[in-house]
Design an enzyme around this catalytic site. Structure first.
Site, PDB file in Angstrom:
ATOM      1  N   GLU A  19       0.814  -1.215   0.000  1.00  0.00           N
ATOM      2  CA  GLU A  19       0.000   0.000   0.000  1.00  0.00           C
ATOM      3  C   GLU A  19       0.855   1.276   0.000  1.00  0.00           C
ATOM      4  OE1 GLU A  19      -3.729  -0.355   2.512  1.00  0.00           O
ATOM      5  OE2 GLU A  19      -2.529  -1.969   3.348  1.00  0.00           O
ATOM      6  N   SER A 151      -6.413  -2.581   1.748  1.00  0.00           N
ATOM      7  CA  SER A 151      -6.803  -2.001   0.459  1.00  0.00           C
ATOM      8  C   SER A 151      -7.309  -3.045  -0.532  1.00  0.00           C
ATOM      9  CB  SER A 151      -5.634  -1.221  -0.162  1.00  0.00           C
ATOM     10  OG  SER A 151      -5.351  -0.067   0.591  1.00  0.00           O
ATOM     11  N   TYR A 217      -9.502   3.327  -5.374  1.00  0.00           N
ATOM     12  CA  TYR A 217      -8.484   4.319  -5.698  1.00  0.00           C
ATOM     13  C   TYR A 217      -8.446   4.782  -7.157  1.00  0.00           C
ATOM     14  CZ  TYR A 217      -6.850   2.688  -1.173  1.00  0.00           C
ATOM     15  OH  TYR A 217      -6.787   2.346   0.146  1.00  0.00           O
ATOM     16  N   ARG A 256     -11.322   3.179  11.320  1.00  0.00           N
ATOM     17  CA  ARG A 256     -12.506   3.009  10.482  1.00  0.00           C
ATOM     18  C   ARG A 256     -12.953   1.554  10.548  1.00  0.00           C
ATOM     19  NH1 ARG A 256     -10.860   3.268   4.971  1.00  0.00           N
ATOM     20  NH2 ARG A 256     -11.708   1.166   4.761  1.00  0.00           N
ATOM     21  N   ASP A 258     -15.406  -1.333   8.740  1.00  0.00           N
ATOM     22  CA  ASP A 258     -16.147  -1.656   7.525  1.00  0.00           C
ATOM     23  C   ASP A 258     -17.188  -2.740   7.812  1.00  0.00           C
ATOM     24  OD1 ASP A 258     -14.491   0.134   6.247  1.00  0.00           O
ATOM     25  OD2 ASP A 258     -13.131  -1.404   5.480  1.00  0.00           O
ATOM     26  N   GLU A 271     -14.062  -5.648   8.960  1.00  0.00           N
ATOM     27  CA  GLU A 271     -12.745  -5.449   9.563  1.00  0.00           C
ATOM     28  C   GLU A 271     -12.645  -4.076  10.210  1.00  0.00           C
ATOM     29  OE1 GLU A 271      -9.581  -5.362   6.688  1.00  0.00           O
ATOM     30  OE2 GLU A 271     -10.807  -4.356   5.206  1.00  0.00           O
ATOM     31  N   ASN A 273      -9.909  -0.933  10.539  1.00  0.00           N
ATOM     32  CA  ASN A 273      -8.713  -0.323   9.948  1.00  0.00           C
ATOM     33  C   ASN A 273      -8.152   0.703  10.925  1.00  0.00           C
ATOM     34  OD1 ASN A 273      -8.958  -1.253   6.899  1.00  0.00           O
ATOM     35  ND2 ASN A 273     -10.984  -0.641   7.575  1.00  0.00           N
ATOM     36  N   GLY A 277      -6.920   5.200   4.829  1.00  0.00           N
ATOM     37  CA  GLY A 277      -6.480   6.233   3.899  1.00  0.00           C
ATOM     38  C   GLY A 277      -6.839   7.629   4.380  1.00  0.00           C
TER      39      GLY A 277
END
Length: 311
Positions: A19, A151, A217, A256, A258, A271, A273, A277
Protein backbone atom coordinates in the site's frame (compact mmCIF):
# COMPACT_ATOMS: atom_id res chain seq x y z
CA UNK A 1 1.27 29.18 18.73
CA UNK A 2 -0.49 27.14 21.45
CA UNK A 3 0.95 24.24 23.45
CA UNK A 4 -0.58 21.74 21.03
CA UNK A 5 0.86 23.17 17.81
CA UNK A 6 4.19 23.86 19.54
CA UNK A 7 4.82 20.14 19.18
CA UNK A 8 7.33 19.03 16.58
CA UNK A 9 5.76 16.22 14.57
CA UNK A 10 7.20 13.61 12.24
CA UNK A 11 4.75 12.13 9.73
CA UNK A 12 5.88 8.60 8.83
CA UNK A 13 4.65 7.59 5.39
CA UNK A 14 5.53 5.57 2.28
CA UNK A 15 7.21 2.48 3.63
CA UNK A 16 7.60 -0.81 1.83
CA UNK A 17 4.14 -2.42 1.99
CA UNK A 18 1.88 -3.17 -0.98
CA UNK A 19 0.00 0.00 0.00
CA UNK A 20 3.02 2.28 -0.41
CA UNK A 21 1.46 4.52 -3.07
CA UNK A 22 -1.64 5.12 -1.00
CA UNK A 23 0.52 5.89 2.04
CA UNK A 24 2.58 8.43 0.11
CA UNK A 25 -0.61 10.31 -0.76
CA UNK A 26 -1.96 10.06 2.79
CA UNK A 27 1.27 11.30 4.35
CA UNK A 28 1.50 14.35 2.10
CA UNK A 29 -2.11 15.30 2.81
CA UNK A 30 -1.68 14.83 6.57
CA UNK A 31 1.51 16.89 6.65
CA UNK A 32 -0.17 19.66 4.69
CA UNK A 33 -3.16 19.63 7.04
CA UNK A 34 -0.94 19.75 10.12
CA UNK A 35 1.13 22.61 8.70
CA UNK A 36 -2.07 24.55 8.01
CA UNK A 37 -2.95 24.07 11.68
CA UNK A 38 0.42 25.56 12.68
CA UNK A 39 2.45 22.44 13.53
CA UNK A 40 6.15 22.07 12.79
CA UNK A 41 6.10 18.98 10.56
CA UNK A 42 8.76 16.74 9.08
CA UNK A 43 7.77 14.16 6.46
CA UNK A 44 9.76 10.92 6.64
CA UNK A 45 9.49 8.12 4.08
CA UNK A 46 10.41 4.98 6.02
CA UNK A 47 11.35 2.97 2.93
CA UNK A 48 15.10 3.50 3.37
CA UNK A 49 15.04 5.15 6.77
CA UNK A 50 16.46 3.86 10.05
CA UNK A 51 13.83 4.58 12.67
CA UNK A 52 16.45 4.94 15.39
CA UNK A 53 17.50 8.19 13.66
CA UNK A 54 14.25 9.72 14.98
CA UNK A 55 15.90 9.95 18.37
CA UNK A 56 18.29 12.61 17.07
CA UNK A 57 15.54 14.79 15.54
CA UNK A 58 14.02 16.02 18.81
CA UNK A 59 10.58 14.83 17.69
CA UNK A 60 7.74 15.28 20.19
CA UNK A 61 5.28 12.95 18.49
CA UNK A 62 4.89 10.78 15.39
CA UNK A 63 1.82 10.81 13.18
CA UNK A 64 1.70 7.34 11.64
CA UNK A 65 0.49 7.47 8.01
CA UNK A 66 1.85 4.05 7.04
CA UNK A 67 -0.71 1.63 5.62
CA UNK A 68 -0.35 -2.15 5.61
CA UNK A 69 2.55 -4.26 6.82
CA UNK A 70 5.22 -2.59 8.90
CA UNK A 71 3.09 0.44 9.68
CA UNK A 72 -0.39 -0.76 10.52
CA UNK A 73 0.45 -4.11 12.11
CA UNK A 74 2.18 -3.04 15.32
CA UNK A 75 5.78 -3.14 14.07
CA UNK A 76 6.47 0.60 13.90
CA UNK A 77 4.34 1.13 17.01
CA UNK A 78 6.58 -1.26 18.96
CA UNK A 79 9.73 0.47 17.73
CA UNK A 80 8.42 3.90 18.72
CA UNK A 81 7.30 2.63 22.10
CA UNK A 82 10.76 1.17 22.71
CA UNK A 83 12.30 4.56 21.90
CA UNK A 84 9.78 6.36 24.14
CA UNK A 85 8.41 8.42 21.24
CA UNK A 86 4.64 9.09 21.45
CA UNK A 87 2.55 8.37 18.36
CA UNK A 88 -0.98 8.62 17.00
CA UNK A 89 -3.50 5.83 16.78
CA UNK A 90 -3.57 2.27 18.07
CA UNK A 91 -0.85 0.63 20.14
CA UNK A 92 1.02 -2.58 19.33
CA UNK A 93 -1.76 -5.01 20.30
CA UNK A 94 -4.61 -3.03 18.77
CA UNK A 95 -2.69 -2.55 15.53
CA UNK A 96 -1.63 -6.19 15.20
CA UNK A 97 -5.02 -7.64 16.08
CA UNK A 98 -6.98 -5.29 13.81
CA UNK A 99 -4.60 -5.92 10.90
CA UNK A 100 -5.06 -9.69 11.15
CA UNK A 101 -8.44 -10.36 9.52
CA UNK A 102 -8.62 -13.90 10.91
CA UNK A 103 -7.86 -13.02 14.54
CA UNK A 104 -10.16 -10.01 14.47
CA UNK A 105 -13.00 -12.18 13.09
CA UNK A 106 -12.39 -14.63 15.93
CA UNK A 107 -12.58 -11.74 18.41
CA UNK A 108 -15.88 -10.57 16.86
CA UNK A 109 -17.26 -14.08 17.27
CA UNK A 110 -16.08 -14.32 20.88
CA UNK A 111 -17.73 -10.98 21.65
CA UNK A 112 -21.01 -12.04 19.96
CA UNK A 113 -20.61 -9.33 17.35
CA UNK A 114 -22.18 -10.06 13.93
CA UNK A 115 -19.80 -11.32 11.26
CA UNK A 116 -20.20 -13.71 8.32
CA UNK A 117 -19.24 -17.43 8.59
CA UNK A 118 -15.66 -18.14 7.52
CA UNK A 119 -12.94 -20.73 7.09
CA UNK A 120 -9.19 -20.44 7.66
CA UNK A 121 -6.89 -21.89 5.01
CA UNK A 122 -3.20 -22.45 5.75
CA UNK A 123 -0.69 -22.54 2.90
CA UNK A 124 1.17 -25.38 4.61
CA UNK A 125 -1.91 -27.57 4.97
CA UNK A 126 -4.02 -26.70 1.93
CA UNK A 127 -4.83 -29.46 -0.58
CA UNK A 128 -6.65 -29.09 -3.89
CA UNK A 129 -9.70 -31.05 -2.74
CA UNK A 130 -10.22 -28.65 0.18
CA UNK A 131 -11.74 -26.04 -2.15
CA UNK A 132 -14.90 -28.05 -2.73
CA UNK A 133 -15.25 -28.77 1.00
CA UNK A 134 -14.97 -25.06 1.84
CA UNK A 135 -17.69 -24.16 -0.67
CA UNK A 136 -19.93 -26.87 0.78
CA UNK A 137 -19.33 -25.40 4.25
CA UNK A 138 -19.79 -21.71 3.38
CA UNK A 139 -22.13 -21.71 0.40
CA UNK A 140 -21.79 -21.46 -3.35
CA UNK A 141 -20.00 -18.09 -3.35
CA UNK A 142 -17.13 -16.96 -1.12
CA UNK A 143 -14.70 -14.10 -0.65
CA UNK A 144 -10.98 -14.85 -0.40
CA UNK A 145 -8.86 -12.49 1.70
CA UNK A 146 -5.16 -12.63 2.66
CA UNK A 147 -5.12 -12.32 6.46
CA UNK A 148 -2.74 -9.37 6.69
CA UNK A 149 -3.19 -7.20 3.60
CA UNK A 150 -5.20 -4.01 3.27
CA UNK A 151 -6.80 -2.00 0.46
CA UNK A 152 -8.43 -5.23 -0.83
CA UNK A 153 -5.03 -6.42 -2.13
CA UNK A 154 -5.05 -10.13 -3.02
CA UNK A 155 -8.80 -10.41 -2.52
CA UNK A 156 -11.12 -12.14 -4.96
CA UNK A 157 -14.56 -13.67 -5.32
CA UNK A 158 -15.01 -17.37 -6.12
CA UNK A 159 -18.17 -19.24 -7.11
CA UNK A 160 -16.86 -22.73 -7.89
CA UNK A 161 -14.09 -25.05 -6.71
CA UNK A 162 -11.72 -24.27 -9.58
CA UNK A 163 -12.12 -20.52 -9.06
CA UNK A 164 -11.60 -20.89 -5.31
CA UNK A 165 -8.46 -22.97 -5.83
CA UNK A 166 -7.05 -20.32 -8.20
CA UNK A 167 -7.98 -17.53 -5.78
CA UNK A 168 -6.27 -19.30 -2.89
CA UNK A 169 -3.09 -19.91 -4.89
CA UNK A 170 -3.03 -16.20 -5.78
CA UNK A 171 -3.73 -15.16 -2.17
CA UNK A 172 -0.88 -17.37 -0.91
CA UNK A 173 1.46 -14.97 -2.73
CA UNK A 174 0.54 -12.43 -0.07
CA UNK A 175 0.04 -14.49 3.08
CA UNK A 176 0.53 -17.89 4.69
CA UNK A 177 -2.99 -17.84 6.10
CA UNK A 178 -6.09 -16.95 4.12
CA UNK A 179 -9.56 -15.99 5.29
CA UNK A 180 -12.37 -17.45 3.18
CA UNK A 181 -15.62 -15.72 4.04
CA UNK A 182 -19.18 -16.57 3.05
CA UNK A 183 -20.28 -14.13 0.35
CA UNK A 184 -22.38 -11.25 1.67
CA UNK A 185 -24.88 -9.90 -0.84
CA UNK A 186 -25.80 -6.38 0.11
CA UNK A 187 -24.65 -2.79 0.57
CA UNK A 188 -21.33 -1.86 2.20
CA UNK A 189 -20.89 0.82 4.82
CA UNK A 190 -17.97 2.32 6.71
CA UNK A 191 -17.91 4.12 10.04
CA UNK A 192 -14.98 6.34 10.99
CA UNK A 193 -14.14 6.45 14.71
CA UNK A 194 -12.53 9.47 16.37
CA UNK A 195 -11.68 8.81 20.00
CA UNK A 196 -14.87 7.09 21.15
CA UNK A 197 -17.11 8.97 18.73
CA UNK A 198 -18.48 7.24 15.63
CA UNK A 199 -18.63 9.64 12.68
CA UNK A 200 -21.58 9.73 10.24
CA UNK A 201 -21.85 6.47 8.29
CA UNK A 202 -20.80 6.34 4.63
CA UNK A 203 -22.48 4.02 2.12
CA UNK A 204 -20.21 2.96 -0.76
CA UNK A 205 -21.65 1.93 -4.12
CA UNK A 206 -19.62 0.38 -6.92
CA UNK A 207 -20.51 -1.48 -10.14
CA UNK A 208 -17.59 -3.85 -9.35
CA UNK A 209 -18.30 -7.25 -7.78
CA UNK A 210 -17.00 -5.80 -4.52
CA UNK A 211 -15.28 -2.69 -3.19
CA UNK A 212 -11.84 -3.66 -4.53
CA UNK A 213 -8.58 -1.73 -4.97
CA UNK A 214 -9.67 -0.21 -8.30
CA UNK A 215 -13.04 0.82 -6.88
CA UNK A 216 -11.28 2.47 -3.93
CA UNK A 217 -8.48 4.32 -5.70
CA UNK A 218 -8.95 4.37 -9.47
CA UNK A 219 -12.60 4.14 -10.46
CA UNK A 220 -14.67 7.20 -11.28
CA UNK A 221 -17.89 5.18 -10.96
CA UNK A 222 -17.69 4.54 -7.19
CA UNK A 223 -20.25 6.60 -5.29
CA UNK A 224 -20.10 7.67 -1.64
CA UNK A 225 -23.23 8.63 0.26
CA UNK A 226 -22.86 10.59 3.49
CA UNK A 227 -25.43 11.02 4.96
CA UNK A 228 -26.01 7.39 4.02
CA UNK A 229 -29.85 7.50 4.06
CA UNK A 230 -30.26 4.84 6.75
CA UNK A 231 -33.04 5.40 9.25
CA UNK A 232 -31.93 7.13 12.46
CA UNK A 233 -32.41 3.89 14.42
CA UNK A 234 -30.42 1.84 11.90
CA UNK A 235 -27.55 4.30 11.86
CA UNK A 236 -27.44 4.46 15.66
CA UNK A 237 -27.38 0.64 15.82
CA UNK A 238 -24.67 0.40 13.16
CA UNK A 239 -22.48 3.02 14.85
CA UNK A 240 -22.81 1.18 18.18
CA UNK A 241 -21.74 -2.13 16.57
CA UNK A 242 -18.79 -0.40 14.86
CA UNK A 243 -17.60 1.15 18.12
CA UNK A 244 -17.87 -2.21 19.91
CA UNK A 245 -15.80 -3.85 17.14
CA UNK A 246 -13.22 -1.04 17.29
CA UNK A 247 -12.82 -1.48 21.03
CA UNK A 248 -12.91 -5.29 20.84
CA UNK A 249 -9.72 -5.44 18.76
CA UNK A 250 -8.01 -2.94 21.06
CA UNK A 251 -7.97 -0.19 18.44
CA UNK A 252 -7.49 3.31 19.84
CA UNK A 253 -7.44 6.96 18.87
CA UNK A 254 -8.94 6.85 15.40
CA UNK A 255 -9.75 4.42 12.65
CA UNK A 256 -12.51 3.01 10.48
CA UNK A 257 -14.80 -0.01 10.70
CA UNK A 258 -16.15 -1.66 7.52
CA UNK A 259 -19.53 -3.39 7.60
CA UNK A 260 -22.02 -4.91 5.15
CA UNK A 261 -25.75 -5.54 5.42
CA UNK A 262 -26.86 -8.92 4.15
CA UNK A 263 -30.06 -9.86 2.33
CA UNK A 264 -31.76 -10.61 5.66
CA UNK A 265 -31.02 -7.06 6.82
CA UNK A 266 -28.38 -8.18 9.33
CA UNK A 267 -25.15 -6.24 9.84
CA UNK A 268 -21.97 -8.20 9.15
CA UNK A 269 -18.63 -6.82 10.36
CA UNK A 270 -15.77 -7.02 7.87
CA UNK A 271 -12.74 -5.45 9.56
CA UNK A 272 -11.22 -2.66 11.62
CA UNK A 273 -8.71 -0.32 9.95
CA UNK A 274 -6.33 1.44 12.35
CA UNK A 275 -4.54 3.62 9.75
CA UNK A 276 -7.11 4.11 6.98
CA UNK A 277 -6.48 6.23 3.90
CA UNK A 278 -6.12 9.93 4.69
CA UNK A 279 -6.07 11.94 1.49
CA UNK A 280 -8.44 14.90 1.29
CA UNK A 281 -10.97 12.67 -0.53
CA UNK A 282 -10.60 9.53 1.63
CA UNK A 283 -13.47 8.06 3.63
CA UNK A 284 -12.52 9.29 7.12
CA UNK A 285 -12.18 12.94 6.00
CA UNK A 286 -15.51 12.62 4.12
CA UNK A 287 -17.26 11.52 7.32
CA UNK A 288 -15.44 14.11 9.44
CA UNK A 289 -16.58 16.86 7.08
CA UNK A 290 -20.23 15.89 7.56
CA UNK A 291 -19.52 15.77 11.31
CA UNK A 292 -18.26 19.35 11.11
CA UNK A 293 -14.48 18.97 10.94
CA UNK A 294 -12.38 20.07 7.98
CA UNK A 295 -9.23 18.11 7.10
CA UNK A 296 -6.86 20.29 9.12
CA UNK A 297 -9.15 20.12 12.15
CA UNK A 298 -9.41 16.33 11.76
CA UNK A 299 -5.66 15.67 11.80
CA UNK A 300 -5.25 18.13 14.68
CA UNK A 301 -7.91 16.24 16.63
CA UNK A 302 -6.08 12.94 16.00
CA UNK A 303 -2.91 14.46 17.48
CA UNK A 304 -4.87 15.86 20.41
CA UNK A 305 -6.47 12.47 21.17
CA UNK A 306 -3.04 10.81 21.14
CA UNK A 307 -1.91 13.30 23.81
CA UNK A 308 -4.83 12.19 25.99
CA UNK A 309 -3.71 8.59 25.97
CA UNK A 310 -5.85 7.77 22.92
CA UNK A 311 -8.99 8.07 25.02
Amino acid sequence: MNSLTAQKLAVLYGGTSAEREVSLNSGKAIANGLEQAGFNVQLIDTQDYCLSDLASLDIDRVFIALHGRGGEDGCVQGALQYMNIPYTGSDVLGSALSMDKIRSKQVFQAMNLPTAPFAIVSKLEYQRQDAAKILQQLGDVVMVKPANEGSSIGMSKADNADALHAALIEAFNYDQQILVEAWIQGPEYTIAILGQTPMPTIHMETPHDFYDYDAKYKSTSTQYHCPCHLSADDETELQAIALKAFNATGAKGWGRVDVMRDEQGQWQLLEVNTVPGMTETSLVPKAAKVHGLNFSELVTKIVEISMQGNA
